[in-house]
Design an enzyme around this catalytic site. Structure first.
Site, PDB file in Angstrom:
ATOM      1  N   THR A 291       3.338  -5.994   2.406  1.00 38.26           N
ATOM      2  CA  THR A 291       3.721  -4.868   3.265  1.00 38.26           C
ATOM      3  C   THR A 291       2.552  -3.921   3.548  1.00 38.26           C
ATOM      4  OG1 THR A 291       4.509  -3.664   1.308  1.00 38.26           O
ATOM      5  CG2 THR A 291       6.145  -4.938   2.536  1.00 38.26           C
TER       6      THR A 291
ATOM      7  N   PHE B  57      -0.789  -1.175  12.638  1.00 38.62           N
ATOM      8  CA  PHE B  57      -1.696  -0.682  11.591  1.00 38.62           C
ATOM      9  C   PHE B  57      -2.126  -1.755  10.588  1.00 38.62           C
ATOM     10  CE2 PHE B  57      -2.316   1.265   7.370  1.00 38.62           C
ATOM     11  CZ  PHE B  57      -3.403   2.094   7.640  1.00 38.62           C
ATOM     12  N   ASN B  58      -1.174  -2.456   9.960  1.00 41.57           N
ATOM     13  CA  ASN B  58      -1.549  -3.387   8.874  1.00 41.57           C
ATOM     14  C   ASN B  58      -2.502  -4.475   9.365  1.00 41.57           C
ATOM     15  OD1 ASN B  58       0.015  -2.074   6.979  1.00 41.57           O
ATOM     16  ND2 ASN B  58       1.774  -3.446   7.211  1.00 41.57           N
TER      17      ASN B  58
ATOM     18  N   HIS C 106       9.829  -0.167   8.520  1.00 38.14           N
ATOM     19  CA  HIS C 106       8.992  -1.353   8.736  1.00 38.14           C
ATOM     20  C   HIS C 106       9.055  -2.297   7.521  1.00 38.14           C
ATOM     21  CE1 HIS C 106       7.145   0.726  12.117  1.00 38.14           C
ATOM     22  NE2 HIS C 106       6.829   1.738  11.337  1.00 38.14           N
ATOM     23  N   ASP C 107       8.581  -1.796   6.379  1.00 43.52           N
ATOM     24  CA  ASP C 107       8.380  -2.687   5.230  1.00 43.52           C
ATOM     25  C   ASP C 107       9.679  -3.244   4.637  1.00 43.52           C
ATOM     26  OD1 ASP C 107       5.680  -2.360   5.590  1.00 43.52           O
ATOM     27  OD2 ASP C 107       5.486  -0.779   4.096  1.00 43.52           O
TER      28      ASP C 107
ATOM     29  N   ASP D  93       6.940   1.215   2.076  1.00 46.44           N
ATOM     30  CA  ASP D  93       6.693   0.235   1.012  1.00 46.44           C
ATOM     31  C   ASP D  93       7.608   0.559  -0.175  1.00 46.44           C
ATOM     32  OD1 ASP D  93       3.624  -1.010   1.640  1.00 46.44           O
ATOM     33  OD2 ASP D  93       3.997   0.993   2.389  1.00 46.44           O
TER      34      ASP D  93
ATOM     35  N   ASP E 224       0.847  -1.199   0.000  1.00 49.09           N
ATOM     36  CA  ASP E 224       0.000   0.000   0.000  1.00 49.09           C
ATOM     37  C   ASP E 224       0.883   1.251   0.000  1.00 49.09           C
ATOM     38  OD1 ASP E 224       1.032  -0.457   2.554  1.00 49.09           O
ATOM     39  OD2 ASP E 224      -0.754   0.265   3.592  1.00 49.09           O
TER      40      ASP E 224
ATOM     41  N   ASN F 231      -2.487   2.479   3.576  1.00 50.58           N
ATOM     42  CA  ASN F 231      -1.994   3.825   3.882  1.00 50.58           C
ATOM     43  C   ASN F 231      -2.872   4.899   3.251  1.00 50.58           C
ATOM     44  OD1 ASN F 231       0.235   3.155   5.474  1.00 50.58           O
ATOM     45  ND2 ASN F 231       1.460   2.680   3.669  1.00 50.58           N
TER      46      ASN F 231
HETATM   47  C1  BDR Z   1       2.949  -0.256   8.580  1.00 53.39           C
HETATM   48  O1  BDR Z   1       1.903   0.693   8.401  1.00 53.39           O
HETATM   49  C2  BDR Z   1       2.133   1.494   7.279  1.00 53.39           C
HETATM   50  O2  BDR Z   1       1.876   2.837   7.562  1.00 53.39           O
HETATM   51  C3  BDR Z   1       3.547   1.246   6.845  1.00 53.39           C
HETATM   52  O3  BDR Z   1       3.652   1.327   5.427  1.00 53.39           O
HETATM   53  C4  BDR Z   1       3.848  -0.141   7.356  1.00 53.39           C
HETATM   54  O4  BDR Z   1       3.507  -1.120   6.415  1.00 53.39           O
HETATM   55  C5  BDR Z   1       3.650   0.009   9.904  1.00 53.39           C
HETATM   56  O5  BDR Z   1       2.739  -0.121  10.963  1.00 53.39           O
HETATM   57 CA    CA Z   2       2.981  -0.565   4.111  1.00 55.71          CA
END
Ligand code: BDR
Ligand code: CA
Length: 307
Positions: free
Chosen positions: A124, A165-166, A238-239, A16, A11, A40
């Site tokens: 991701t 979040f994801n 993160h990704d 990403d 996303d 996102n």
């Molecule tokens: C995840 O949430 C998104 O905002 C980032 O791209 C990442 O995949 C981190 O919590």
């Molecule tokens: Ca992401």
């Protein structure tokens, strides 16, 4: 070298985009398809971003627009982190490629079906596309080598105290994936919040010169802007951990855990509960050698300059 074929599902999103940059720069990997999912930002915005990123990086793979809503819960986006476009910051080139006419699930299915080797999925964003694929085409599970996903956290969350979040965006999808019986690698907040790019690393990237270095340094600055206000010392990558753990597993400390996803719960929806009371279903990345990881990203950006 036998390249590992991958599908990038995400996303984009600043991190990403940097994950995809690392994938494209890695001679060990071959990108067979790009699939986008709402997360996102809306699926329209992230699909447009995917086309802009692929144009910038020279990624020549079909790009498909995916699920516009989570399986059951409401849509959630993250403009506070990634901006209104989902990829705010430096201007990017207009896309030269069109979207593939197939949906993300159909493109994933076609890519798996037509491949002689098993394919790795790097996810991701929220797991909506991946879970929908597993529901629609269970017979294609045998064509999946491993799913390396960024999501969750064993010790803490970010969007709520308990959920990342994801996973929070689509816990039902995450439950389907974690219960799929497929090999899974999880890069959750435990590791990704250690995977910081520090301001000194931004400078290293900027000083490489060239268009891509400037854009990546600007992405990092933008992404850090949000996190700096929360007290972070750098931008959490993160990704990119979901890609790095395929090409440089030696950088990571892992634990084999049983990971279960909370789909109910007034306060804990989207929590990834990791434990050893049942057989392990996930290899969980828990630690990373930060400096070596930062060097890997710098070298990846540098490789675009040399090509
Ligand atoms: C995840 O949430 C998104 O905002 C980032 O791209 C990442 O995949 C981190 O919590
Ligand atoms: Ca992401």
């Amino acid at each position: 070298m036998n390249k590992r074929p991958i599908i990038l599902d995400g996303d984009p999103g600043h991190d990403d985009a940097i994950a995809w940059l690392l994938a494209k720069a890695s001679p060990e990997l071959e990108i067979r398809a790009i699939t986008c999912v709402c997360g996102n930002q809306t699926v329209e915005k992230v699909s447009y971003n995917a086309r802009r990123i692929c144009t910038l990086l020279g990624i020549d793979a079909p790009i498909a627009k995916g699920k516009r809503k989570p399986l059951i819960g409401p849509e959630m986006n993250a403009p506070s982190v990634h901006g209104e476009s989902g990829l705010d910051g430096p201007p990017l080139p207009e896309p030269v490629m069109e979207l593939c006419p197939l949906s993300s699930v159909e493109l994933m299915a076609k890519t798996l079906r037509e491949s002689e080797e098993k394919i790795t999925i790097v996810a991701t964003g929220p797991l909506t596309n991946v879970a929908s694929l597993l529901l629609a085409y269970p017979e294609l599970k045998e064509k999946i080598e491993v799913i390396s996903f960024m999501g969750g956290g064993i010790r803490f969350g970010n969007w709520t105290p308990a959920a990342e979040f994801n996973i929070l965006v689509d816990p039902e999808a995450a439950k389907i994936v974690t219960e799929s019986g497929l090999p899974l690698i999880m890069s959750g907040l435990d590791v990704t919040e250690q995977a910081l790019m520090l301001p000194a690393d931004f400078d290293r990237i900027r000083s490489l010169g060239g268009q891509i270095s400037q854009i990546v340094a600007d992405w990092l600055e933008f992404f850090y802007g949000f996190h700096k206000n929360l007290g972070y010392e750098g931008a959490p990558m993160h990704d990119p951990c979901a890609v790095a753990s395929l090409i440089r597993p030696d950088l990571f400390e892992t634990q084999e855990l049983c990971v279960e996803v909370e789909t109910c719960g007034e306060y804990c929806r989207g929590t990834t509960v990791g434990h050893s009371r049942k057989p392990a279903n996930v290899r969980v990345n828990m630690g990373i050698r930060r400096e070596a990881f930062a060097d890997l990203l710098v070298e990846a950006v540098k490789s675009y300059k040399e090509n």
